[in-house]
Design an enzyme around this catalytic site. Sequence first.
Site, short mmCIF file in Angstrom:
data_model
loop_
_atom_site.label_atom_id
_atom_site.label_comp_id
_atom_site.label_asym_id
_atom_site.label_seq_id
_atom_site.Cartn_x
_atom_site.Cartn_y
_atom_site.Cartn_z
N GLN A 1 19.31 -7.91 2.13
CA GLN A 1 19.23 -6.73 1.27
C GLN A 1 20.46 -5.82 1.46
O GLN A 1 20.98 -5.27 0.49
CB GLN A 1 17.94 -5.96 1.54
CG GLN A 1 16.72 -6.77 1.07
CD GLN A 1 15.40 -6.06 1.27
OE1 GLN A 1 15.31 -5.03 1.92
NE2 GLN A 1 14.34 -6.63 0.69
N GLN B 1 0.81 -1.23 0.00
CA GLN B 1 0.00 0.00 0.00
C GLN B 1 0.84 1.27 0.00
O GLN B 1 0.47 2.25 -0.66
CB GLN B 1 -1.10 0.03 1.04
CG GLN B 1 -0.92 -0.54 2.40
CD GLN B 1 -1.76 0.23 3.41
OE1 GLN B 1 -2.74 0.89 3.06
NE2 GLN B 1 -1.38 0.16 4.67
N HIS C 1 11.37 5.21 15.55
CA HIS C 1 10.04 5.35 14.95
C HIS C 1 9.13 4.34 15.64
O HIS C 1 8.92 3.22 15.15
CB HIS C 1 10.08 5.11 13.44
CG HIS C 1 8.69 4.98 12.87
ND1 HIS C 1 7.83 6.05 12.78
CD2 HIS C 1 8.01 3.92 12.40
CE1 HIS C 1 6.67 5.64 12.29
NE2 HIS C 1 6.75 4.35 12.05
N ASP D 1 6.72 11.22 11.38
CA ASP D 1 6.52 11.68 12.76
C ASP D 1 6.74 13.19 12.85
O ASP D 1 6.01 13.89 13.54
CB ASP D 1 7.46 10.92 13.68
CG ASP D 1 7.39 9.43 13.40
OD1 ASP D 1 6.27 8.89 13.42
OD2 ASP D 1 8.43 8.81 13.11
P1 NAX Z 1 2.04 -3.80 2.82
O1 NAX Z 1 1.89 -5.08 3.57
O2 NAX Z 1 0.86 -3.22 2.11
O3 NAX Z 1 3.18 -3.98 1.72
C1 NAX Z 1 4.41 -4.57 2.02
C2 NAX Z 1 4.90 -5.21 0.74
O4 NAX Z 1 6.22 -5.67 0.96
C3 NAX Z 1 4.06 -6.41 0.31
O5 NAX Z 1 3.64 -6.22 -1.02
C4 NAX Z 1 5.04 -7.58 0.44
O6 NAX Z 1 4.84 -8.57 -0.55
C5 NAX Z 1 6.37 -6.86 0.27
N1 NAX Z 1 7.52 -7.59 0.81
C6 NAX Z 1 7.59 -8.35 1.95
N2 NAX Z 1 8.80 -8.87 2.07
C7 NAX Z 1 9.53 -8.43 1.03
C8 NAX Z 1 10.87 -8.65 0.61
N3 NAX Z 1 11.70 -9.44 1.30
N4 NAX Z 1 11.29 -8.04 -0.52
C9 NAX Z 1 10.46 -7.26 -1.24
N5 NAX Z 1 9.19 -7.04 -0.90
C10 NAX Z 1 8.73 -7.62 0.22
O7 NAX Z 1 2.69 -2.77 3.84
P2 NAX Z 1 2.75 -1.18 3.75
O8 NAX Z 1 1.53 -0.61 4.36
O9 NAX Z 1 3.11 -0.78 2.38
O10 NAX Z 1 3.93 -0.88 4.78
C11 NAX Z 1 5.25 -1.28 4.51
C12 NAX Z 1 6.12 -1.11 5.75
O11 NAX Z 1 6.16 0.25 6.15
C13 NAX Z 1 5.61 -1.89 6.98
O12 NAX Z 1 6.73 -2.51 7.60
C14 NAX Z 1 5.07 -0.79 7.86
O13 NAX Z 1 5.10 -1.14 9.23
C15 NAX Z 1 6.04 0.32 7.55
N6 NAX Z 1 5.65 1.70 7.92
C16 NAX Z 1 6.62 2.54 8.33
C17 NAX Z 1 6.38 3.86 8.62
C18 NAX Z 1 7.49 4.77 9.03
O14 NAX Z 1 7.21 5.95 9.31
N7 NAX Z 1 8.75 4.35 9.11
C19 NAX Z 1 5.01 4.41 8.56
C20 NAX Z 1 4.08 3.61 7.73
C21 NAX Z 1 4.25 2.12 7.80
O15 NAX Z 1 3.55 1.61 8.90
#
Ligand code: NAX
Length: 331
Positions: free
Chosen positions: A117, A18, A192, A164
């Site tokens: 990675q 997302q 974070h 944040d």
């Molecule tokens: P989603 O679950 O919608 O998307 C994550 C995507 O990563 C999925 O499509 C999955 O297939 C893919 N993925 C998983 N393992 C992978 C790998 N080894 N190599 C490549 N792709 C891989 O999550 P989304 O809402 O997009 O959030 C992504 C990450 O951002 C989560 O860990 C979330 O907790 C983190 N966030 C961090 C924030 C920050 O401020 N630092 C805020 C927003 C978010 O919560």
Amino acid sequence: MSTTASPIRVAVTGAAGQIGYALLFRIASGAMFGPDRPVILQLIEAPVEKAMKALEGVAMELDDCAFPLLKGMVLTDQPEVGFKDANWSLLVGAKPRGPGMERADLLKDNGKIFIGQGRIIDRVAADDARVAVVGNPANTNCMIAASQAKRLTPDRFTAMVRLDQNRAQTQLAKKAGVDLTAVKDIFIYGNHSPTMVSAYCNATIGGKKATEVITDHAWLKGPFFETVGKRGAAIIAARGASSAASAANALVDHVRDLMTPGAIHSVAVKSNGLYGFDPEVWAGMPVRTTTPGSYEVITGQELCDFCKERVAITNKELVEERAAVVDMLQG
Ligand code: NAX
């Protein structure tokens, strides 16, 4: 539009997720690297059929936008291919915390992803490679990726606390009843996570100290900290899904400001012991961009006693996160 600048290669993991869906179109439109810089998107997904299929759909939509700056796309589940010659690697993909999963297990599962990675980026990315980590736990994942690098120095690896900072800026502006742009120098220290420190003590509003404009100091120490620290959970409760567009927007801000000399902003970087953090953890702190992609930490910000106490708490959490994965970092 025609432009002579060479394309910048941007690798994005979790590209079909997302945040990816809210991010890629902004990058391709020029919001991250400017209206004159062509981009090549190197989109990396997990080796899962459903994810790769979704990624194809996203790429079709990117095609359908006819972005003049988008000069190519790579779709892959192979990190070696996706990170090849990347100038920026945006590590968004991560394993989410499953029901009943312990935090230590989450750290370890993500640790494996970010070790792999980090090694591959170090081996195949461009000489000027920069890395920004969003996937949670972002600070520790960034520390893990950086630990695997032999060629790229730790300063190349940053984690995002910009969402944040943006949240804190808006909350201060709303409370003071001023335009958002009147709020300056609100920086995020630490992790974070809900322990983050929104250091209001150095913020200014309309050129005055924020603590003079907002005289309700109980609000600053209580509801303000709580709102910013727990905003992610509040959004999940309201939307039924975690922050995506605002996270993508914050990543655009994070990278754009790191490419803009003179920009002052919050970034999680290797602390090297600054502001009382353990030297080995990645902690949010204010930085000033020096040359595109490089920065110096702004030192000498005096924190109030309340923020100092909170820094000790968020540092403790970062140290504990590191301890949970430290045995994975060697070898
Ligand atoms: P989603 O679950 O919608 O998307 C994550 C995507 O990563 C999925 O499509 C999955 O297939 C893919 N993925 C998983 N393992 C992978 C790998 N080894 N190599 C490549 N792709 C891989 O999550 P989304 O809402 O997009 O959030 C992504 C990450 O951002 C989560 O860990 C979330 O907790 C983190 N966030 C961090 C924030 C920050 O401020 N630092 C805020 C927003 C978010 O919560």
